[in-house]
Design a protein around this motif. Structure first.
Motif, PDB file in Angstrom:
ATOM      1  N   THR A   1      24.644  -2.306  20.873  1.00  0.00           N
ATOM      2  CA  THR A   1      24.179  -1.016  21.359  1.00  0.00           C
ATOM      3  C   THR A   1      24.994  -0.574  22.570  1.00  0.00           C
ATOM      4  N   ALA A   2      25.533   0.645  22.508  1.00  0.00           N
ATOM      5  CA  ALA A   2      26.199   1.236  23.668  1.00  0.00           C
ATOM      6  C   ALA A   2      25.121   1.845  24.563  1.00  0.00           C
ATOM      7  N   VAL A   3      25.081   1.408  25.819  1.00  0.00           N
ATOM      8  CA  VAL A   3      24.037   1.832  26.746  1.00  0.00           C
ATOM      9  C   VAL A   3      24.654   2.721  27.815  1.00  0.00           C
ATOM     10  N   PHE A   4      24.048   3.887  28.039  1.00  0.00           N
ATOM     11  CA  PHE A   4      24.540   4.842  29.026  1.00  0.00           C
ATOM     12  C   PHE A   4      23.427   5.162  30.016  1.00  0.00           C
ATOM     13  N   ASP A   5      23.780   5.246  31.310  1.00  0.00           N
ATOM     14  CA  ASP A   5      22.800   5.678  32.288  1.00  0.00           C
ATOM     15  C   ASP A   5      22.765   7.210  32.336  1.00  0.00           C
ATOM     16  N   ARG A   6      22.024   7.769  33.277  1.00  0.00           N
ATOM     17  CA  ARG A   6      21.836   9.221  33.281  1.00  0.00           C
ATOM     18  C   ARG A   6      23.104   9.985  33.613  1.00  0.00           C
ATOM     19  N   TYR A   7      24.130   9.276  34.108  1.00  0.00           N
ATOM     20  CA  TYR A   7      25.411   9.917  34.386  1.00  0.00           C
ATOM     21  C   TYR A   7      26.446   9.650  33.293  1.00  0.00           C
ATOM     22  N   GLY A   8      26.046   8.909  32.263  1.00  0.00           N
ATOM     23  CA  GLY A   8      26.987   8.578  31.203  1.00  0.00           C
ATOM     24  C   GLY A   8      27.860   7.387  31.518  1.00  0.00           C
ATOM     25  N   ASP A   9      27.473   6.590  32.523  1.00  0.00           N
ATOM     26  CA  ASP A   9      28.208   5.372  32.854  1.00  0.00           C
ATOM     27  C   ASP A   9      27.615   4.194  32.097  1.00  0.00           C
TER      28      ASP A   9
ATOM     29  N   GLY B   1      38.894   2.970  28.690  1.00  0.00           N
ATOM     30  CA  GLY B   1      39.756   1.978  29.319  1.00  0.00           C
ATOM     31  C   GLY B   1      40.006   2.167  30.796  1.00  0.00           C
ATOM     32  N   SER B   2      39.285   3.038  31.477  1.00  0.00           N
ATOM     33  CA  SER B   2      39.518   3.287  32.901  1.00  0.00           C
ATOM     34  C   SER B   2      38.277   2.887  33.682  1.00  0.00           C
ATOM     35  N   ALA B   3      38.440   1.948  34.609  1.00  0.00           N
ATOM     36  CA  ALA B   3      37.298   1.412  35.350  1.00  0.00           C
ATOM     37  C   ALA B   3      37.116   2.063  36.714  1.00  0.00           C
ATOM     38  N   THR B   4      37.924   3.051  37.055  1.00  0.00           N
ATOM     39  CA  THR B   4      37.848   3.661  38.371  1.00  0.00           C
ATOM     40  C   THR B   4      36.446   4.174  38.699  1.00  0.00           C
ATOM     41  N   THR B   5      36.010   3.985  39.944  1.00  0.00           N
ATOM     42  CA  THR B   5      34.721   4.506  40.384  1.00  0.00           C
ATOM     43  C   THR B   5      34.782   6.009  40.650  1.00  0.00           C
TER      44      THR B   5
ATOM     45  N   ASN C   1      26.905  -0.071  31.647  1.00  0.00           N
ATOM     46  CA  ASN C   1      26.758  -1.370  32.304  1.00  0.00           C
ATOM     47  C   ASN C   1      26.833  -2.498  31.279  1.00  0.00           C
ATOM     48  N   THR C   2      27.843  -2.430  30.437  1.00  0.00           N
ATOM     49  CA  THR C   2      28.052  -3.462  29.427  1.00  0.00           C
ATOM     50  C   THR C   2      28.285  -4.812  30.097  1.00  0.00           C
ATOM     51  N   PRO C   3      27.622  -5.874  29.639  1.00  0.00           N
ATOM     52  CA  PRO C   3      27.808  -7.186  30.276  1.00  0.00           C
ATOM     53  C   PRO C   3      29.261  -7.661  30.222  1.00  0.00           C
TER      54      PRO C   3
ATOM     55  N   ASN D   1      32.295   4.103  27.997  1.00  0.00           N
ATOM     56  CA  ASN D   1      31.623   2.994  27.333  1.00  0.00           C
ATOM     57  C   ASN D   1      32.092   1.621  27.816  1.00  0.00           C
ATOM     58  N   VAL D   2      32.723   1.596  28.991  1.00  0.00           N
ATOM     59  CA  VAL D   2      33.024   0.338  29.683  1.00  0.00           C
ATOM     60  C   VAL D   2      32.519   0.468  31.122  1.00  0.00           C
ATOM     61  N   PRO D   3      32.116  -0.637  31.740  1.00  0.00           N
ATOM     62  CA  PRO D   3      31.602  -0.551  33.113  1.00  0.00           C
ATOM     63  C   PRO D   3      32.702  -0.219  34.110  1.00  0.00           C
TER      64      PRO D   3
END
Length: 374
Positions: free
Chosen positions: A350-358, A133-137, A360-362, A149-151
């Motif tokens: 499907t939960a999609v994760f990049d190489r940092y575990g971030d 639930g935290s979207a902070t960069t 990009n759910t639409p 698991n959220v962008p």
């Protein structure tokens, strides 16, 4: 997300909603953890009296454990809820209690301010965390054991800016909540960078000390075609901005953030929802039987419609369970198992994760939010 409630000196008795959620979760945890090695997961969220958010998330964990047991899976996962009140100081105390209880795995569902405050301790201790639930960069692009698991807010706000850029009219008024500055301040700059072909005007508010008279004056100062309510943390009272905007300019489009998707928004926004757009991490009601089915099962089990973030918690637990069932045991093994695959099936896709575990759910733009809460 952010919550502006003050810490009270006197501890209040939990409401039946929250107490029931915590009790049912505790009972499932006890039953599932007897006489065997278990994956113990701490759930950090707001469990104070009257919190529909915390109740939804604790009950999401209960539902996950019950449905896992019904599917014949081993009862070797335990979820322990800890109240962080969505306040940084209390979040750190809750984290320290969980660590004292020997827990190395966390599902967090709180504000960006809390997430930023917990990051140093989590990195120091080498725990595994799934942020829901935290979207902070501040958590983005880091090679650590904190997955999400959220962008993040940059991805989120770019999509919202694209949408607003395509709306009729030339003037956008943004109401930004400074109580949640760790989210709303960088979110505003990400939104403004992505906005094309519009005149942008900003008015700051504090949801903890709201002055609707000043908000009305800001709306009357210059005409606007779009009102963007840059408020998060389930501050459903922000729906009153929509009513105020509709009374001043009935043709204006009101755009919310994904973090206002809660049944209480319908009550505060009233008929203004007819002119509103609600960004969402999940498809609109009636568009995905997996999402609809979860909400129906949840309501049948607990007697109320959950907040959407409970889906993130449920999916986060499914992701951890998949790693556990595949033999991962340490925080580092969990991270490696998830990121080596990059995609983990959940009940909602499907939960999609990049190489940092971030993630990009639409982001889906729901243009008839009234149906979401019926």
């Amino acid at each position: 997300m952010e919550d502006s409630h003050r810490v009270r000196r006197r501890r209040r008795r939990p409401s039946p909603l929250v107490a029931g959620a915590a009790l049912s979760l505790a009972l499932v945890a006890v039953l599932s953890g007897c006489a065997r090695a278990v994956l113990r997961v701490a759930l950090l969220t707001k469990l104070e009296s009257g919190s529909l958010v915390g109740a939804s998330e604790a009950n999401a964990a209960t539902l996950f454990l019950e449905e896992r047991a019904s599917a014949g899976k081993a009862g070797d996962i335990e979820v322990v809820p800890y109240d962080d009140a969505w306040l940084p100081d209390k979040a750190l105390l809750a984290y320290e209690r969980a660590r004292a209880d020997g827990i190395d795995f966390f599902i967090t569902s709180h504000t960006s301010t809390c997430a930023i405050g917990l990051e140093p301790a989590m990195r120091r201790d080498g725990v595994f965390a799934m942020v829901t639930g935290s979207a902070t960069t501040a958590l983005s692009g880091k090679d650590d054991l904190i997955l999400r698991n959220v962008p993040d807010l940059t991805f989120e706000q770019e999509r919202i800016a694209d949408y607003v850029s395509g709306l009729p009219g030339t003037s956008v008024l943004v109401l930004r909540d400074l109580d949640n500055g760790a989210y709303t301040e960088p979110a505003f700059w990400a939104f403004s960078r992505g906005l094309v072909g519009k005149d942008l005007r900003l008015h700051d508010v504090r949801m903890s000390a709201l002055d609707l008279g000043q908000v009305r004056e800001a709306m009357l100062e210059k005409p606007f075609d779009v009102l963007y309510v840059l408020v998060g943390a389930y501050q459903a009272s922000a729906g009153t901005f929509a009513q105020l905007a509709a009374s001043i300019n009935p043709e204006a489009r009101i755009v919310f953030t994904p973090w206002l998707k809660t049944p209480a928004l319908a009550a505060s926004a009233g008929r203004a929802l007819e002119r509103s757009t609600l960004p969402s991490h999940y498809p609109a009601k009636g568009q995905d039987e997996r999402v609809d089915g979860y909400i129906e099962r949840f309501e049948a089990r607990f007697g109320y419609v959950p907040t959407f973030i409970s889906l993130n918690v449920y999916a986060g637990l499914e992701t951890l369970a998949a790693a556990w069932d595949s033999g991962a045991r340490t925080p580092l093994e969990f991270k490696r198992w998830i990121l080596e695959r990059g995609e983990v099936p959940t009940s909602f896709g499907t939960a999609v994760f990049d190489r940092y575990g971030d993630s990009n759910t639409p982001i889906v733009m729901i243009e008839d939010p009234r149906r979401e809460f019926e």
